[in-house]
Each structure stands twice: as structure tokens, then as C-alpha cells.
Motif scaffolding. Structure first.
Motif, PDB file in Angstrom:
ATOM      1  N   TRP A 238      44.083  23.312  30.918  1.00 42.71           N
ATOM      2  CA  TRP A 238      43.490  24.408  29.491  1.00 42.71           C
ATOM      3  C   TRP A 238      43.174  25.782  29.840  1.00 42.71           C
TER       4      TRP A 238
ATOM      5  N   LYS B  98      46.519  26.287  27.937  1.00 46.96           N
ATOM      6  CA  LYS B  98      46.283  26.585  25.936  1.00 46.96           C
ATOM      7  C   LYS B  98      46.156  27.323  25.819  1.00 46.96           C
TER       8      LYS B  98
ATOM      9  N   SER C  28      47.736  29.386  22.355  1.00 48.02           N
ATOM     10  CA  SER C  28      46.659  29.406  21.081  1.00 48.02           C
ATOM     11  C   SER C  28      46.223  30.544  20.470  1.00 48.02           C
TER      12      SER C  28
ATOM     13  N   PHE D 160      50.742  24.395  22.073  1.00 49.57           N
ATOM     14  CA  PHE D 160      48.974  24.003  21.989  1.00 49.57           C
ATOM     15  C   PHE D 160      48.349  23.036  21.309  1.00 49.57           C
TER      16      PHE D 160
ATOM     17  N   THR E  96      46.999  19.722  23.819  1.00 50.10           N
ATOM     18  CA  THR E  96      45.684  19.416  23.718  1.00 50.10           C
ATOM     19  C   THR E  96      45.474  17.459  23.514  1.00 50.10           C
TER      20      THR E  96
ATOM     21  N   VAL F 149      45.265  15.962  26.910  1.00 50.75           N
ATOM     22  CA  VAL F 149      44.390  16.168  27.712  1.00 50.75           C
ATOM     23  C   VAL F 149      43.217  14.897  28.392  1.00 50.75           C
TER      24      VAL F 149
ATOM     25  N   ASN G 279      33.585  22.690  25.237  1.00 49.09           N
ATOM     26  CA  ASN G 279      34.817  21.987  26.173  1.00 49.09           C
ATOM     27  C   ASN G 279      33.540  20.861  26.276  1.00 49.09           C
TER      28      ASN G 279
END
Length: 170
Positions: free
Chosen positions: A15, A18, A22, A35, A39, A42, A147
């Protein structure tokens, strides 16, 4: 708990990568596209880690509740690790970069000449004005909440796919 922390650390590192993509992706479109692609990975990573936990620690069987709780813990630990990176970035490195990048994108929308876009531009500007008032810790708390919330939702289908009853001999 130990395995949830371990796999949550792996997920949190992913993350953080990522997140870096981003922020840079705000000015480099390819990285923004990358990105988005990462995602989408995940939930598959989450499934892989929970399945690995089931097969190695639980000897091939795990209940829905056990898998669900493990997955929530894993995503929560990932969110907490990522929160550290978010805080460092927004407290010491950002200096308004993200807001300014979004502001320039709103200006491009405004100049696009699309009919009826003014309403959306005004809404975006109001949102940006609200975001400007947030402190780094406010931003981090919003991101952690998001999250954990998304991780909790992803935990349901993950647990459904990973659960496996033990085979009774006889």
C-alpha cells in the motif's frame, strides 16, 4: 495475531508503494494508471495471504468467522503501517503538492468548455477548500478509516472463498 501482523506488514508495504505511485501519478498519468491496476490486485493478495495462513497454520481448514477476523486484522495492520507513511508524507513532504495538483486539474475541467461542468467545478472547489482546512493527522485518520472500512468489506468475500471445513475421517 502474529500471522495477521506479518501479512499485514507485507500488505502495508504494498500500500505504501501504491501511495507513492498515486502522489506521483497526479502529474504522470502512466503511474496513476499503474496505481489503479495495483489497487485491483489488493483483494487477490488478501486472498492469497489468508489461503496461505489457512494451509500452513490451520492445517487446511478454517471457518468463515476465523478467516473473516484474520482478514480484518490483516487489513487493519496494513492500514496502520500505511498510516505512518501517510503521516510522514503529509506532515513533512507534501507542502500542498496534492491540493495544488487537484486544483490544476479542476482548472483544466473549467477550461474544457463542457456544457454544465460549472456545477461540478464549484463542487470540486468547495471540496478542495474543505480539504485545505485539514491537518496532516486529520488526513491520516480519514485514510486509516477508509482503509479499515474497505478492508472490512473485502474480508467478507475473502473469508467466503477461503473457508474450508476439515475432513472428518470415517
Amino acid at each position: 495475531m502474529q500471522y495477521a501482523m506479518l501479512f499485514g506488514t507485507y500488505m502495508g508495504g504494498f500500500w505504501i508503494l501504491k501511495f507513492i505511485l498515486s502522489t506521483i501519478g497526479l502529474t504522470v498519468p502512466f503511474l496513476s494508471f499503474l496505481f489503479m491496476g495495483l489497487t485491483l490486485c489488493v483483494p487477490f493478495m488478501g486472498y492469497y495471504y489468508v489461503r496461505m495462513y489457512r494451509n500452513t497454520v490451520c492445517r487446511g481448514s478454517i471457518s468463515f468467522l476465523h478467516a473473516w477476523i484474520f482478514t480484518i486484522f490483516m487489513y487493519t495492520f496494513a492500514a496502520l503501517l500505511t498510516a505512518v507513511a501517510h503521516y510522514i508524507y503529509f506532515r513533512f513532504l507534501d507542502h500542498g503538492y496534492v491540493i495544488n495538483a487537484y486544483e490544476s486539474q479542476v482548472e483544466l475541467l473549467e477550461k474544457s468548455g463542457v456544457a454544465g461542468i460549472e456545477t461540478y467545478v464549484d463542487l470540486f472547489r468547495e471540496s478542495l477548500d474543505t480539504i485545505r482546512t485539514l491537518t496532516p493527522i486529520d488526513i491520516v485518520m480519514q485514510l486509516v478509516s477508509w482503509n479499515v472500512f474497505c478492508g472490512s468489506l473485502l474480508a467478507i468475500p475473502t473469508a467466503l472463498f477461503v473457508m474450508k471445513r476439515s475432513k472428518v475421517a470415517g
